[in-house]
Design an enzyme around this catalytic site. Structure first.
Site, PDB file in Angstrom:
ATOM      1  N   ALA A   1       1.051  -1.120  -0.032  1.00  0.00           N
ATOM      2  CA  ALA A   1       0.297  -0.161  -0.016  1.00  0.00           C
ATOM      3  C   ALA A   1       0.772   1.438  -0.158  1.00  0.00           C
ATOM      4  O   ALA A   1       0.358   2.310   0.052  1.00  0.00           O
ATOM      5  CB  ALA A   1      -0.462   0.152   1.436  1.00  0.00           C
TER       6      ALA A   1
ATOM      7  N   ARG B   1      10.412   8.030  -2.078  1.00  0.00           N
ATOM      8  CA  ARG B   1      11.465   8.070  -2.264  1.00  0.00           C
ATOM      9  C   ARG B   1      11.784   7.602  -3.708  1.00  0.00           C
ATOM     10  O   ARG B   1      13.146   8.116  -4.234  1.00  0.00           O
ATOM     11  CB  ARG B   1      12.247   7.445  -1.459  1.00  0.00           C
ATOM     12  CG  ARG B   1      13.070   8.236   0.297  1.00  0.00           C
ATOM     13  CD  ARG B   1      13.270   6.970   0.842  1.00  0.00           C
ATOM     14  NE  ARG B   1      12.680   6.246   1.681  1.00  0.00           N
ATOM     15  CZ  ARG B   1      12.921   4.755   2.213  1.00  0.00           C
ATOM     16  NH1 ARG B   1      13.964   4.663   3.383  1.00  0.00           N
ATOM     17  NH2 ARG B   1      11.921   4.090   2.309  1.00  0.00           N
TER      18      ARG B   1
ATOM     19  N   ASN C   1      16.205  -7.007  10.408  1.00  0.00           N
ATOM     20  CA  ASN C   1      14.826  -7.487   9.954  1.00  0.00           C
ATOM     21  C   ASN C   1      15.022  -7.517   7.324  1.00  0.00           C
ATOM     22  O   ASN C   1      14.361  -5.976   8.062  1.00  0.00           O
ATOM     23  CB  ASN C   1      13.664  -6.858  10.352  1.00  0.00           C
ATOM     24  CG  ASN C   1      12.169  -6.577  10.339  1.00  0.00           C
ATOM     25  OD1 ASN C   1      11.868  -8.175  10.159  1.00  0.00           O
ATOM     26  ND2 ASN C   1      11.590  -6.539  10.452  1.00  0.00           N
TER      27      ASN C   1
HETATM   28  C1  UD1 Z   1      10.222  -2.129   6.919  1.00  0.00           C
HETATM   29  C2  UD1 Z   1      10.559  -2.395   8.257  1.00  0.00           C
HETATM   30  C3  UD1 Z   1      12.343  -3.031   8.613  1.00  0.00           C
HETATM   31  C4  UD1 Z   1      12.620  -3.467   7.830  1.00  0.00           C
HETATM   32  C5  UD1 Z   1      12.593  -3.629   5.902  1.00  0.00           C
HETATM   33  C6  UD1 Z   1      13.189  -4.586   4.995  1.00  0.00           C
HETATM   34  C7  UD1 Z   1       8.353  -1.873   9.448  1.00  0.00           C
HETATM   35  C8  UD1 Z   1       8.096  -0.569  10.150  1.00  0.00           C
HETATM   36  N1  UD1 Z   1       9.802  -2.305   9.113  1.00  0.00           N
HETATM   37  O1  UD1 Z   1      11.430  -0.884   6.536  1.00  0.00           O
HETATM   38  O2  UD1 Z   1      11.953  -2.949  10.264  1.00  0.00           O
HETATM   39  O3  UD1 Z   1      14.363  -4.125   7.924  1.00  0.00           O
HETATM   40  O4  UD1 Z   1      11.420  -3.346   5.878  1.00  0.00           O
HETATM   41  O5  UD1 Z   1      13.045  -3.862   4.083  1.00  0.00           O
HETATM   42  O6  UD1 Z   1       7.758  -2.356   8.921  1.00  0.00           O
HETATM   43  N2  UD1 Z   1       3.624  -1.155   3.600  1.00  0.00           N
HETATM   44  C9  UD1 Z   1       2.308  -0.490   3.246  1.00  0.00           C
HETATM   45  N3  UD1 Z   1       1.598   0.000   4.295  1.00  0.00           N
HETATM   46  C10 UD1 Z   1       1.827   1.454   4.923  1.00  0.00           C
HETATM   47  C11 UD1 Z   1       3.826   0.967   5.013  1.00  0.00           C
HETATM   48  C12 UD1 Z   1       4.302   0.063   4.442  1.00  0.00           C
HETATM   49  O7  UD1 Z   1       1.305  -1.557   2.811  1.00  0.00           O
HETATM   50  O8  UD1 Z   1       0.826   2.099   5.972  1.00  0.00           O
HETATM   51  C13 UD1 Z   1       3.786  -1.759   2.593  1.00  0.00           C
HETATM   52  C14 UD1 Z   1       4.773  -1.179   1.544  1.00  0.00           C
HETATM   53  O9  UD1 Z   1       4.011  -0.619   0.665  1.00  0.00           O
HETATM   54  C15 UD1 Z   1       6.183  -1.438   1.455  1.00  0.00           C
HETATM   55  C16 UD1 Z   1       6.452  -2.760   2.645  1.00  0.00           C
HETATM   56  O10 UD1 Z   1       5.135  -2.324   3.284  1.00  0.00           O
HETATM   57  O11 UD1 Z   1       6.472  -2.869   0.509  1.00  0.00           O
HETATM   58  C17 UD1 Z   1       7.411  -1.857   3.399  1.00  0.00           C
HETATM   59  O12 UD1 Z   1       7.335  -0.090   3.465  1.00  0.00           O
HETATM   60  P1  UD1 Z   1       8.382   0.361   3.989  1.00  0.00           P
HETATM   61  O13 UD1 Z   1       7.522   1.694   4.551  1.00  0.00           O
HETATM   62  O14 UD1 Z   1       9.138   0.060   2.444  1.00  0.00           O
HETATM   63  O15 UD1 Z   1       9.308  -0.161   5.416  1.00  0.00           O
HETATM   64  P2  UD1 Z   1      10.608  -0.110   5.629  1.00  0.00           P
HETATM   65  O16 UD1 Z   1      10.984   1.339   6.178  1.00  0.00           O
HETATM   66  O17 UD1 Z   1      11.801   0.002   4.343  1.00  0.00           O
END
Ligand code: UD1
Ligand code: CA
Length: 512
Positions: A19, A24, A182
């Site tokens: 979602a 970035r 993670n």
């Molecule tokens: C996340 C993890 C981090 C991990 C990393 C690995 C969390 C809080 N952190 O960080 O520990 O090391 O991934 O790559 O989970 N997404 C949603 N809804 C939201 C937010 C995100 O569906 O409200 C989805 C994004 O589309 C994405 C995934 O979740 O595919 C990860 O979200 P992202 O914001 O990229 O997390 P990171 O900061 O990379």
């Protein structure tokens, strides 16, 4: 096993988090839809899960660009259901939305980030197997990485057990030095996950509900949390911006190229060879430098492709040679030759040993066995019979400004250089056409089609009209030599040249 935990082998659900906007990326395309060697980012994740975990219930959380993501999922994973997270309030919130939308989840829930495209099927399978063997309430996929920047760090206790995950932006300098991260893939017991999601706060740097906080909550409540370490650190690379995406693309390129080289394909310069995951290649084929093989392309055995060639959604059969060409939606038959400098567009089909040569463009063109279009031509909406030769600089005039029309050339025909075939028109088997002809009427089998104005020479035009020029001087000198000797014009034997110098050529009916 904790008493509130269900038997995890009973059923398994996959939740993919897709979602997020991917701010970035600075893109109008949601991050998970960016392409990466034959699939989108989320397409790779879904395929790895399908191969590693088998078919099962798949729920994809969509939000940013939901319609675009749904449209893509309908194409690549029609069985997947989507859950809308209308506001992206964190990965924990995303999973909570799923648990609220789907009240009956039981058994194991595998949660994977949608931006994690290099994970291997076997790694996801290992994560789930490890979880089921350990009987843990949750198992997280981790990896030791050389550069953990941007990732959540795994905090372990004195005995080595996982205690919690801390996000980089919330971590102390000491925690940031930890290199076990993670990866963004987890297995949870559904009932326990539902319970802990209800307790998630958003007291962190981003003010979001972090899925990663579920781990600390579980440990605090006495549940066992296991970690499964990925052996290959490149599998856990995420892509948060286009520079990271390029790094991932290079890693995947190397992985794919290594696979094909180990399968008997010679890749002369792996650094400049880009092969989509969807492509297949036969043994003893040589892929020359700077070659791109894309989409649903299959290359047979002992073929040569490249250098400087793109082949997309096409078939290249055994022993075909394709050099410096751009090929899209075409079928290149066994031992056929393409290029150098050829452009094959959709619907181009070359039979065995057919040739499409230099500076030739084809579209919806059937080129028969052993037939040749060697030089400087456009072949559109055409059928060319076997062993026919098309003269240099020929245009199949297929478009009248409104409709496209078809040209059919029979077998064993020899068409002259610089012809225009004004479609619809047919040239019969074994027919010839004269060089420079505009063919607007059918040419019967065995006939010579001539469609050009008769040449006339205006004698002494240059000496009269351009006296004193170099041309006039040269003409006078030639005349003087001619008076003494007799000569013959040379014939370029390279270019198809039907005998248009025979007496009947150029005659109009009734003329002698
Ligand atoms: C996340 C993890 C981090 C991990 C990393 C690995 C969390 C809080 N952190 O960080 O520990 O090391 O991934 O790559 O989970 N997404 C949603 N809804 C939201 C937010 C995100 O569906 O409200 C989805 C994004 O589309 C994405 C995934 O979740 O595919 C990860 O979200 P992202 O914001 O990229 O997390 P990171 O900061 O990379
Ligand atoms: Ca990420």
């Amino acid at each position: 096993m904790h008493p509130e935990q269900a038997d995890s082998t009973s059923s398994r659900t996959l939740i993919v988090l897709a979602a997020g906007e991917g701010k970035r990326m600075k893109s109008s395309l949601p991050k998970v839809l960016h392409p990466l060697l034959g699939r989108t980012v989320v397409g790779h994740v879904l395929e790895a899960a399908r191969e590693g975990l088998g078919d099962g219930r798949v729920l994809v959380v969509v939000g940013h660009g939901a319609d675009q993501v749904r449209g893509h999922l309908a194409e690549i994973a029609p069985a997947a259901a989507t859950v809308l997270q209308s506001e992206q309030r964190g990965t924990g919130h995303a999973v909570r939305m799923v648990m609220e939308a789907v009240g009956d989840l039981t058994g194991s829930v595998v949660v994977v980030n949608g931006d994690f495209p290099l994970v291997r099927p076997a790694t996801l399978a290992g994560l789930v197997a490890g979880h089921e063997e350990a009987g843990a309430a949750a198992t997280i996929l981790t990896a030791q990485v050389p550069n953990p920047t941007g990732m959540g760090r795994i905090l372990r206790g004195a005995l080595g057990g996982v205690e919690r995950i801390v996000e980089e932006r919330d971590a102390t300098a000491e925690q940031r030095a930890i290199r076990e991260i993670n990866a963004g893939a987890y297995v949870f017991d559904a009932a326990v996950l539902r319970q802990m999601l209800g307790k998630l706060g958003s007291d962190n740097d981003q003010g979001e509900e972090y899925l990663t906080d579920v781990i600390g909550l579980l440990v605090a409540d006495g549940y066992s949390v296991a970690a499964h370490q990925a052996v290959d650190a490149t599998e856990v690379l995420g892509c948060n911006d286009r520079a990271e995406l390029a790094v991932l693309r290079a890693v995947l390129r190397d992985r794919i190229n290594t696979y094909w080289m180990r399968s008997g394909v010679s890749i002369i310069d792996p650094a400049t060879t880009w092969i989509d995951v969807t492509v297949t290649i036969g043994r003893d084929t040589v892929v020359e430098p700077n070659t791109h093989l894309r989409g649903a392309t299959s290359v047979g055995e002992s073929a040569v492709v490249g250098p400087d060639t793109t082949v997309a959604d096409s078939v290249v059969a055994d022993e075909a040679v394709v050099v410096r060409a751009h090929v899209q939606g075409a079928e290149i038959g066994p031992k056929a030759q393409v290029g150098p400098y050829a452009y094959l567009r959709p619907g181009s089909r070359l039979a065995t040993k057919a040739k499409v040569g230099t500076f030739v463009e084809t579209k919806k063109a059937e080129i028969g066995e052993g037939a040749k279009v060697p030089h400087l031509s456009y072949v559109g909406d055409a059928t060319i019979g076997e062993h026919t030769n098309i003269g240099a600089a020929t245009v199949f005039v297929n478009y009248d400004g409104v409709d496209k029309h078809h040209t059919t050339i029979g077998s064993h025909a020899r068409t002259g250089a610089d012809n225009m075939f004004v479609a619809p028109v047919q040239v019969g088997d074994g027919a010839y056409t004269a060089a420079g002809s505009i063919i607007t009427k059918d040419v019967p089998p065995g006939a010579l089609g001539v469609g050009r104005a008769q040449q006339r020479n205006i004698e002494d035009w240059v000496p009269r009209k351009r006296p004193g020029t170099a041309a006039a001087t040269a003409a006078e000198a030639a005349r003087a030599t001619e008076a003494a000797t007799t000569g013959d014009a040379t014939v370029d034997s390279e270019v198809s040249h039907p005998p248009t110098t025979s007496p009947e050529v150029g005659q109009r009916p009734g003329e002698e």
